[in-house]
Structure formats: C-alpha cells, structure tokens
Write a protein that holds these residues in place. Structure first.
Motif, PDB file in Angstrom:
ATOM      1  N   LEU A   7      40.936 -34.712 -17.372  1.00 42.51           N
ATOM      2  CA  LEU A   7      40.901 -33.849 -18.546  1.00 42.51           C
ATOM      3  C   LEU A   7      39.780 -34.197 -19.519  1.00 42.51           C
ATOM      4  CD1 LEU A   7      44.694 -33.369 -19.367  1.00 42.51           C
ATOM      5  CD2 LEU A   7      43.163 -31.871 -18.085  1.00 42.51           C
ATOM      6  N   SER A   8      39.379 -35.456 -19.577  1.00 37.14           N
ATOM      7  CA  SER A   8      38.316 -35.833 -20.508  1.00 37.14           C
ATOM      8  C   SER A   8      37.006 -35.133 -20.151  1.00 37.14           C
ATOM      9  CB  SER A   8      38.124 -37.348 -20.523  1.00 37.14           C
ATOM     10  OG  SER A   8      37.754 -37.826 -19.241  1.00 37.14           O
ATOM     11  N   GLY A   9      36.727 -34.992 -18.857  1.00 38.23           N
ATOM     12  CA  GLY A   9      35.522 -34.297 -18.436  1.00 38.23           C
ATOM     13  C   GLY A   9      35.562 -32.825 -18.780  1.00 38.23           C
ATOM     14  N   ILE A  10      36.731 -32.205 -18.655  1.00 43.57           N
ATOM     15  CA  ILE A  10      36.878 -30.787 -19.007  1.00 43.57           C
ATOM     16  C   ILE A  10      36.659 -30.599 -20.504  1.00 43.57           C
ATOM     17  CG2 ILE A  10      38.451 -28.816 -19.020  1.00 43.57           C
ATOM     18  CD1 ILE A  10      39.901 -30.139 -16.647  1.00 43.57           C
ATOM     19  N   ARG A  11      37.248 -31.484 -21.290  1.00 45.02           N
ATOM     20  CA  ARG A  11      37.089 -31.395 -22.746  1.00 45.02           C
ATOM     21  C   ARG A  11      35.614 -31.513 -23.149  1.00 45.02           C
ATOM     22  NH1 ARG A  11      40.056 -35.322 -23.790  1.00 45.02           N
ATOM     23  NH2 ARG A  11      42.015 -34.237 -24.247  1.00 45.02           N
ATOM     24  N   THR A  12      34.924 -32.487 -22.579  1.00 46.60           N
ATOM     25  CA  THR A  12      33.513 -32.688 -22.898  1.00 46.60           C
ATOM     26  C   THR A  12      32.684 -31.461 -22.527  1.00 46.60           C
ATOM     27  OG1 THR A  12      33.681 -35.078 -22.602  1.00 46.60           O
ATOM     28  CG2 THR A  12      31.487 -34.110 -22.407  1.00 46.60           C
ATOM     29  N   PHE A  13      32.960 -30.903 -21.369  1.00 47.40           N
ATOM     30  CA  PHE A  13      32.228 -29.721 -20.885  1.00 47.40           C
ATOM     31  C   PHE A  13      32.377 -28.551 -21.859  1.00 47.40           C
ATOM     32  CE2 PHE A  13      31.930 -25.774 -18.514  1.00 47.40           C
ATOM     33  CZ  PHE A  13      30.817 -25.954 -17.701  1.00 47.40           C
ATOM     34  N   TYR A  14      33.616 -28.223 -22.201  1.00 45.75           N
ATOM     35  CA  TYR A  14      33.838 -27.036 -23.020  1.00 45.75           C
ATOM     36  C   TYR A  14      33.495 -27.254 -24.492  1.00 45.75           C
ATOM     37  CZ  TYR A  14      35.539 -24.320 -19.147  1.00 45.75           C
ATOM     38  OH  TYR A  14      35.598 -23.620 -17.959  1.00 45.75           O
ATOM     39  N   ASP A  15      33.587 -28.483 -24.977  1.00 47.86           N
ATOM     40  CA  ASP A  15      33.084 -28.761 -26.322  1.00 47.86           C
ATOM     41  C   ASP A  15      31.589 -28.459 -26.393  1.00 47.86           C
ATOM     42  OD1 ASP A  15      35.459 -29.523 -27.500  1.00 47.86           O
ATOM     43  OD2 ASP A  15      35.089 -31.680 -27.354  1.00 47.86           O
TER      44      ASP A  15
END
Length: 216
Positions: A7-15
């Motif tokens: 989930l941390s990678g998804i958050r970074t991507f969409y931020d």
C-alpha cells in the motif's frame, strides 16, 4: 485486516500524480454511456432496497462519488492517497471524503448498502482478493450491492513515469470469470456483468469489465 506492505507504493504513486490525474480524467464518464449505465443500475438497485450509505472505495479525486450522489445516493469516498482526498474535498466540498484503505475500514458489520470500486482493485494482488472481498461482505447489509470496474487481461501492466512523474506501479488486469468466482466464494455472487472494448479516444488500451454483485 492489517494493511499489506504494497500500500505504501500505491499511496506514493497517487500522491505524485493526483493533480494531473484529476485534470485528465475529470470528465471521462461523459463519453462512456455504458459505464454510466452500470452506475445507474447500481444506484437504482440500492435505492430500491431502501437506500443507505454507499462507499466509493479508491475514490481518487471524487468524480464517481459525485456521480453517485447525483444519482440520488448517500455516497462518500475513501482513498489511500492524502493528496487525492484533499483534491476531492476541494473539488466537491459538499461531499465527505476520508483517508483509508479498502482492506481496513474499521467499521461495524453491515453498515453499507453499497460499495463501488471503480478501477481500484487493480492494485490488489491476486492472493489478497479473497480477504478483500470477505471484508466487503462483512461491511454490506444483507441484500447490499457492490459494483466493480477493472481492466481485462492476463498480465499486469507496469506503468512507469506516468504524466512525467518519477513514480511507477503495477496495474493488475484480470479475466471477469476469475473475479466473479472469487466474489461468489465470498458470498457476493455476480448478478450482472458487462465487458466492452477500449474507448476510441485513446485513453484506454485494454477491454474493460464491470461486475455487479449482491450480498446473499
């Protein structure tokens, strides 16, 4: 359910892509009558069952949440990305948006009349889908509906530096039959399905699937 490591990678991507993503896709539903038809059918079924709260999970900048509200539903959005949530709140100040994950909403059983995941299960690995669908089953009232939109395919797409941003992410494409089987096993049998080809504006590269489920 605890939060998976991916989930941390998804958050970074969409931020990183939030502002450009919202600008590019803010009106995409206008040119997609079949997509709107599935959302309309979902809304009618929820209203016919008595209404109640509907969660747009992975809501991004809130365009689908706002569309659902316009269809007469009590809709709110949830997204993993703080930047997406902030953008959704600015764009749609009359609606409720909150940070959270699809895997750990921390709400009582049977508190939602509907769930929409509009191209948001595409970042969930295959081995976590059964847990995710079990969580949806827990959250829905008996007779509640869930609507899923996702890309059709057999291999993930690796998206690198989208819109000029230095981020990357895997997008899982799946066959509708595979997802429908997992939903049935979770007590969310599919009531209707739609598959369509990519739209002709060049914004999609793969066929799209829509599955409408109901909690038994």
């Amino acid at each position: 359910m605890t939060q998976p490591d991916h989930l941390s990678g998804i958050r970074t991507f969409y931020d990183a892509v939030a502002v450009d993503y919202a600008a590019r896709f803010h009106d995409e539903l206008d040119a997609k009558p079949l997509d709107r038809a599935m959302l309309t059918a979902f809304a009618e079924l929820v209203r016919h069952a008595g209404g109640g709260p509907v969660a747009d999970l992975g809501c991004g900048p809130g365009r689908v949440t706002a569309h659902l509200q316009g269809l007469g539903l009590s809709a709110h959005g949830v997204d993993l990305s703080p930047e997406m949530v902030a953008l959704a709140r600015r764009t749609h100040p009359g609606l409720r948006f909150e940070e959270g994950t699809m895997t750990d909403l921390d709400r009582p059983d049977g508190t939602l009349s509907g769930i929409v995941t509009w191209h948001s299960i595409i970042h969930t690995p295959d081995d976590l889908l059964p847990q995710l669908f079990a969580e949806f089953h827990r959250l829905l009232v008996t007779g509640g509906h869930a609507l899923f939109a996702f890309q059709i395919g057999d291999e993930p797409i690796y998206l690198d530096r989208p819109l000029g941003h230095k981020v990357s992410l895997d997008f899982h494409r799946r066959q509708p039959e595979f997802v429908a089987e997992l939903l049935a096993e979770a007590g969310l049998p599919v009531q209707a399905r739609l598959s369509r080809e990519p739209d002709d504006r060049g914004m999609e590269t793969t066929p799209q699937a829509f599955l409408l489920s109901r909690k038994e």
